[in-house]
Design an enzyme around this catalytic site. Structure first.
Site, PDB file in Angstrom:
ATOM      1  N   MET B   1       7.204   4.177   1.698  1.00 33.73           N
ATOM      2  CA  MET B   1       8.067   5.273   2.153  1.00 33.73           C
ATOM      3  C   MET B   1       7.856   5.495   3.648  1.00 33.73           C
ATOM      4  SD  MET B   1       9.898   6.510  -0.433  1.00 33.73           S
ATOM      5  CE  MET B   1      10.057   8.250  -0.785  1.00 33.73           C
ATOM      6  N   CYS B   2       7.614   6.675   4.083  1.00 34.44           N
ATOM      7  CA  CYS B   2       7.580   7.090   5.489  1.00 34.44           C
ATOM      8  C   CYS B   2       9.001   7.409   5.941  1.00 34.44           C
ATOM      9  CB  CYS B   2       7.009   6.065   6.461  1.00 34.44           C
ATOM     10  SG  CYS B   2       5.242   5.801   6.300  1.00 34.44           S
TER      11      CYS B   2
END
Lengths: 229, 315
Positions: B1-2
């Site tokens: 993610m991020c």
């Protein structure tokens, strides 16, 4: 037609609202201000038409069974993922994994679609008026994809069955994807489907199918497998 | 993610509300990770003035740490302003010394002191936790500038602490920063290759490598476009990253495009975010969006800006 404003509502509230309206017999619902939230209209059933007045986030109309959904904007990743039946139209662009694993129904994208469009699709039809991205049709198992524009690299990589029609350029075929001539049935299907999607049929379509050389392992074809894996 | 975000006013000098749109987008992208949040913002340039953002993570009271920093800088620089905000200090200074020497002097004053940015315009503030804290603790929603990038972190490879949060300054190259979503599979090999040449790294985070890697390319005379193109060939793994320089913002995506990015562009500004919902929530006016494809390399420069990147104090 019932119009509701989704401004300030959470995804859960919006989806519950649509279910309540559907249960109360509404058949035509318009939702304002969806602000590209994720997971809208997931697992919606029955004979209802829902229009989103704006963009949708990830997984919009995932797992639906029957409804007609119109997204009057863009769709994020995995629109109509695992759709069983129904009709989803994206008037703008769609992100990656568009129509992933759909089992039935029709998904129409009027703009472009991203990487891995129709990945592992198991039925139904995907129509993209623009281009599709990298690895479109990867491990496709059944169904039909119509791409009026260009297809990105690794098209139809490791597909089992199904067919992909491309009206524009193919950047590169994937492993074991081959081009074969169109049959009369194909031509009829293309004409009917594009007509229903309200798109013109002025393309010189190429048909991509599985070469079926990856169906069974043979030591003699080790090179093919090393390349595919 | 991020989650990644970027925002740029096209017209030069084109300063406008910058902290507000970037933090609002990061608020929404908290769903992509709350291990850390950070921003790299470009404020107005003032001739002869440099600005440092320094995190006070030492054991002593912030005031004591700041006193030591001031003392350590006194032989090297003339201090213009010292502004303590909670556990950060923002220092404005003028100096003939290079960024490497100034940062080393400040960090030498206390092992807990971390210099996150030092340049003519770049200001990096980052924090473990969600965007809300950045906004409240450091008053960043009032920050005005030309462009900036931001990040919400879901840690995968390196530890969760403030030094490993994004954005990463391409230390010691002033005014270059990177935010990254993905993993570099040839990180250790590439880093070792750079370390053999005497390049120093300050964290164990592969994203820091991208910043320093690009800065070296720029310092060697490459254009930002060329540096980004090279990265598609030389970096292995999955990545979508944004790099910011005084010129503007650059974007690169790997061949697999598994890390998302959505672009919105009008006559006045461009905005980038990992998810469209962040753009829609943060920006009220109407705009179109699209997703840049695999292997995309693009640079947005502020109009009328032709200043070349001058690497000051490369080593």
């Amino acid at each position: 037609l019932t119009t509701r404003d989704c401004g300030g509502l959470t995804t859960r509230q919006i989806n519950l609202l649509v279910r309540e309206l559907t249960a109360a017999g509404e058949t035509d619902i318009r939702l304002l201000n969806p602000v590209a939230q994720h997971n809208l209209l997931v697992a919606l059933f029955g004979n209802v038409r829902v229009t989103l007045d704006g963009s949708a986030g990830y997984f919009c109309a995932g797992m639906i069974d029957g409804p007609t959904v119109v997204i009057d904007g863009n769709a994020g990743w995995s629109v109509a993922e695992n759709m069983m039946a129904g009709r989803v139209t994206v008037n703008g662009n769609a992100g990656s994994s568009t129509g992933a694993t759909i089992r039935g129904g029709t998904l129409i994208v009027r703009g472009n679609a991203g990487a891995r469009t129709g990945i592992a699709m198991k039925g139904g039809t995907i129509v993209v008026r623009g281009d599709t991205g990298y690895m479109t049709g990867f491990m496709m198992q059944r169904g039909t994809m119509i791409i009026c524009g260009d297809a990105g690299e690794a098209l139809g990589d490791s597909m089992y069955l199904g067919r992909i029609f491309v009206g524009g350029k193919i950047a590169e075929l994937g492993n074991d994807a081959v081009i074969e001539p169109l049959t009369e049935d194909d031509q009829t299907f293309l004409a009917d489907t594009l007509d229903q999607a309200e798109m013109t049929n002025g393309y010189d379509f190429k048909k991509v199918v599985a070469g079926r050389r990856l169906w069974n392992f043979s030591k003699k074809e080790m090179g093919l497998w090393i390349q595919a894996l | 993610m991020c989650g990644l975000v970027g925002f740029l006013y096209k017209q030069a000098p084109g300063e406008g509300a910058l902290g507000e749109p970037i933090l609002s987008m990061l608020d929404v992208l908290g769903s992509r990770g709350t291990d850390g949040t950070g921003v790299a913002l470009y404020g107005p340039a003032r001739p002869g003035v440099r600005v440092a953002r320094v995190r006070l993570a030492g054991k002593d009271a912030p005031r004591v740490q700041v006193d030591r920093i001031v003392k350590s800088l006194s032989p090297l620089a003339r201090l213009i302003a010292v502004d303590v905000q909670d556990d950060y200090v923002r220092v404005e200074l003028s100096s003939d010394s290079d960024a490497a020497a100034l940062a080393a002097a400040m960090e030498g004053s206390d092992p807990g002191v971390l210099v996150f940015s030092l340049g003519e315009r770049l200001e990096i503030v980052k924090q473990v936790g969600p965007a809300r804290e950045l906004r409240e603790r450091y008053g960043l929603d009032h920050f005005r500038g030309t462009h900036g990038i931001g990040h919400t972190r879901l840690a995968t490879e390196s530890r969760v602490d403030v030094a490993h949060c994004h954005p990463f300054w391409a230390r010691p190259f002033p005014d270059i920063a990177v935010v990254h979503n993905g993993q570099l599979t040839n990180y250790h090999k590439m880093r070792r290759r750079f370390e053999m040449r005497g390049v120093r790294f300050y964290t164990e985070n592969d994203s820091e490598f991208i910043a320093i890697y690009l800065a070296h390319k720029l310092a060697a005379g490459a254009s930002l476009e060329d540096a980004l193109e090279d990265s598609l060939e030389e970096l292995d793994g999955t990545f979508t990253y944004l790099v910011s320089t005084p010129e503007g913002i650059g974007l690169a995506r790997d061949a697999f495009a598994t890390k998302p990015m959505v672009l919105a562009e009008t006559d006045r500004w461009i905005a980038l975010a990992s998810e469209e919902v962040a753009l829609r929530r943060a920006i009220a006016e109407p705009f179109e969006t699209r997703e840049p494809g695999a292997r995309t390399v693009r640079v947005w420069r502020r109009l009328g800006v032709r200043a070349p990147l001058v690497p000051v104090g490369a080593h």
